[in-house]
Design a protein around this motif. Structure first.
Motif, PDB file in Angstrom:
ATOM      1  N   LEU A  87      -1.310  55.443   9.201  1.00 14.57           N
ATOM      2  CA  LEU A  87      -0.285  56.466   9.328  1.00 14.57           C
ATOM      3  C   LEU A  87       0.047  57.187   8.024  1.00 14.57           C
ATOM      4  N   CYS A  88      -0.141  56.528   6.899  1.00 11.61           N
ATOM      5  CA  CYS A  88       0.195  57.130   5.597  1.00 11.61           C
ATOM      6  C   CYS A  88      -0.918  56.864   4.590  1.00 11.61           C
ATOM      7  N   PRO A  89      -2.148  57.275   4.872  1.00 10.96           N
ATOM      8  CA  PRO A  89      -3.255  56.926   3.985  1.00 10.96           C
ATOM      9  C   PRO A  89      -3.113  57.490   2.574  1.00 10.96           C
ATOM     10  N   ASP A  90      -2.375  58.590   2.420  1.00 12.62           N
ATOM     11  CA  ASP A  90      -2.188  59.172   1.099  1.00 12.62           C
ATOM     12  C   ASP A  90      -1.208  58.370   0.252  1.00 12.62           C
ATOM     13  N   ARG A  91      -0.436  57.499   0.856  1.00 12.72           N
ATOM     14  CA  ARG A  91       0.538  56.681   0.132  1.00 12.72           C
ATOM     15  C   ARG A  91       0.045  55.273  -0.151  1.00 12.72           C
ATOM     16  N   VAL A  92      -1.044  54.885   0.455  1.00 15.61           N
ATOM     17  CA  VAL A  92      -1.470  53.496   0.380  1.00 15.61           C
ATOM     18  C   VAL A  92      -2.803  53.368  -0.332  1.00 15.61           C
ATOM     19  N   PRO A  93      -2.780  52.991  -1.600  1.00 14.60           N
ATOM     20  CA  PRO A  93      -4.037  52.803  -2.314  1.00 14.60           C
ATOM     21  C   PRO A  93      -4.569  51.379  -2.165  1.00 14.60           C
ATOM     22  N   LEU A  94      -4.355  50.765  -1.006  1.00 13.45           N
ATOM     23  CA  LEU A  94      -4.786  49.391  -0.800  1.00 13.45           C
ATOM     24  C   LEU A  94      -6.273  49.314  -0.499  1.00 13.45           C
ATOM     25  N   THR A  95      -6.894  48.320  -1.067  1.00 15.28           N
ATOM     26  CA  THR A  95      -8.267  48.026  -0.703  1.00 15.28           C
ATOM     27  C   THR A  95      -8.218  47.085   0.497  1.00 15.28           C
ATOM     28  N   GLY A  96      -9.312  46.936   1.173  1.00 14.72           N
ATOM     29  CA  GLY A  96      -9.353  45.996   2.285  1.00 14.72           C
ATOM     30  C   GLY A  96      -9.023  44.592   1.832  1.00 14.72           C
ATOM     31  N   GLU A  97      -9.484  44.228   0.656  1.00 17.80           N
ATOM     32  CA  GLU A  97      -9.240  42.878   0.137  1.00 17.80           C
ATOM     33  C   GLU A  97      -7.751  42.659  -0.145  1.00 17.80           C
ATOM     34  N   LEU A  98      -7.100  43.657  -0.745  1.00 15.55           N
ATOM     35  CA  LEU A  98      -5.670  43.539  -1.028  1.00 15.55           C
ATOM     36  C   LEU A  98      -4.868  43.519   0.264  1.00 15.55           C
ATOM     37  N   ASP A  99      -5.255  44.329   1.210  1.00 17.51           N
ATOM     38  CA  ASP A  99      -4.575  44.349   2.497  1.00 17.51           C
ATOM     39  C   ASP A  99      -4.702  42.993   3.193  1.00 17.51           C
ATOM     40  N   GLN A 100      -5.887  42.395   3.118  1.00 17.17           N
ATOM     41  CA  GLN A 100      -6.097  41.078   3.719  1.00 17.17           C
ATOM     42  C   GLN A 100      -5.223  40.036   3.031  1.00 17.17           C
ATOM     43  N   LEU A 101      -5.112  40.109   1.703  1.00 14.70           N
ATOM     44  CA  LEU A 101      -4.270  39.177   0.963  1.00 14.70           C
ATOM     45  C   LEU A 101      -2.807  39.319   1.376  1.00 14.70           C
ATOM     46  N   ILE A 102      -2.351  40.543   1.550  1.00 15.34           N
ATOM     47  CA  ILE A 102      -0.971  40.780   1.979  1.00 15.34           C
ATOM     48  C   ILE A 102      -0.747  40.187   3.364  1.00 15.34           C
ATOM     49  N   ASN A 103      -1.706  40.357   4.262  1.00 20.68           N
ATOM     50  CA  ASN A 103      -1.582  39.764   5.600  1.00 20.68           C
ATOM     51  C   ASN A 103      -1.539  38.246   5.530  1.00 20.68           C
ATOM     52  N   GLU A 104      -2.342  37.659   4.640  1.00 22.45           N
ATOM     53  CA  GLU A 104      -2.312  36.208   4.476  1.00 22.45           C
ATOM     54  C   GLU A 104      -0.956  35.759   3.938  1.00 22.45           C
ATOM     55  N   LEU A 105      -0.396  36.522   3.023  1.00 17.29           N
ATOM     56  CA  LEU A 105       0.916  36.199   2.458  1.00 17.29           C
ATOM     57  C   LEU A 105       1.991  36.283   3.539  1.00 17.29           C
ATOM     58  N   ARG A 106       1.893  37.274   4.398  1.00 14.15           N
ATOM     59  CA  ARG A 106       2.862  37.411   5.495  1.00 14.15           C
ATOM     60  C   ARG A 106       2.815  36.213   6.439  1.00 14.15           C
ATOM     61  N   ALA A 107       1.653  35.597   6.558  1.00 19.44           N
ATOM     62  CA  ALA A 107       1.498  34.450   7.464  1.00 19.44           C
ATOM     63  C   ALA A 107       2.073  33.162   6.879  1.00 19.44           C
ATOM     64  N   CYS A 108       2.415  33.177   5.592  1.00 20.79           N
ATOM     65  CA  CYS A 108       2.976  31.996   4.939  1.00 20.79           C
ATOM     66  C   CYS A 108       4.448  31.817   5.318  1.00 20.79           C
ATOM     67  N   ASN A 109       4.912  30.557   5.213  1.00 20.85           N
ATOM     68  CA  ASN A 109       6.340  30.339   5.413  1.00 20.85           C
ATOM     69  C   ASN A 109       7.093  30.758   4.147  1.00 20.85           C
ATOM     70  N   ASP A 110       8.425  30.758   4.192  1.00 22.64           N
ATOM     71  CA  ASP A 110       9.231  31.249   3.069  1.00 22.64           C
ATOM     72  C   ASP A 110       8.923  30.513   1.766  1.00 22.64           C
ATOM     73  N   ARG A 111       8.806  29.205   1.823  1.00 24.91           N
ATOM     74  CA  ARG A 111       8.526  28.408   0.624  1.00 24.91           C
ATOM     75  C   ARG A 111       7.181  28.783   0.006  1.00 24.91           C
ATOM     76  N   GLU A 112       6.157  28.897   0.862  1.00 24.53           N
ATOM     77  CA  GLU A 112       4.820  29.277   0.391  1.00 24.53           C
ATOM     78  C   GLU A 112       4.823  30.680  -0.204  1.00 24.53           C
ATOM     79  N   GLN A 113       5.522  31.618   0.443  1.00 22.77           N
ATOM     80  CA  GLN A 113       5.600  32.984  -0.081  1.00 22.77           C
ATOM     81  C   GLN A 113       6.239  33.014  -1.468  1.00 22.77           C
TER      82      GLN A 113
END
Length: 117
Positions: free
Chosen positions: A68-94
């Motif tokens: 939806l906002c490709p001009d605002r998001v300079p994320l690589t696929g690898e960084l995006d995957q890392l963010i998704n993995e971080l979201r899957a963590c519990n609060d303590r892990e995050q």
């Protein structure tokens, strides 16, 4: 003036699907659409409905901002995957991961040689 052109999302979707090792048929079956829908989206012939877009984003583990906002998001696929993995963590892990990354960044910046003009 507001930019209203719909971004070409086909390559983002195709790359994400291939990264998961899925065929178009497998993705279509997984999200409950026809293969021709996936084909049309990947070839930028059709922008998916909100319902289909939501299913694609979640099934392929990609950021909706990439679509939806490709001009605002300079994320690589690898960084995006890392963010998704971080979201899957519990609060303590995050908290642990975030503080570790911040510590590493401070150390890297401290050790980095200063630029000389």
């Amino acid at each position: 003036m507001m930019h209203t052109e719909i971004p070409p999302i086909g390559s983002i979707m195709r790359d994400a699907r291939k990264a998961k090792g899925w065929s178009q048929e497998e993705l279509a079956e997984y999200i409950g659409v026809a293969k021709k829908t996936i084909l049309a989206v990947e070839n930028n012939k059709r922008f998916p409905s909100f319902d289909v877009l939501w299913k694609l984003v979640h099934a392929l583990d990609i950021s909706s901002d990439q679509i939806l906002c490709p001009d605002r998001v300079p994320l690589t696929g690898e960084l995006d995957q890392l963010i998704n993995e971080l979201r899957a963590c519990n609060d303590r892990e995050q908290r642990f991961v975030i503080e570790t990354i911040r510590g590493l960044l401070r150390a890297l910046r401290h050790d980095a040689p200063e630029k000389q003009d």
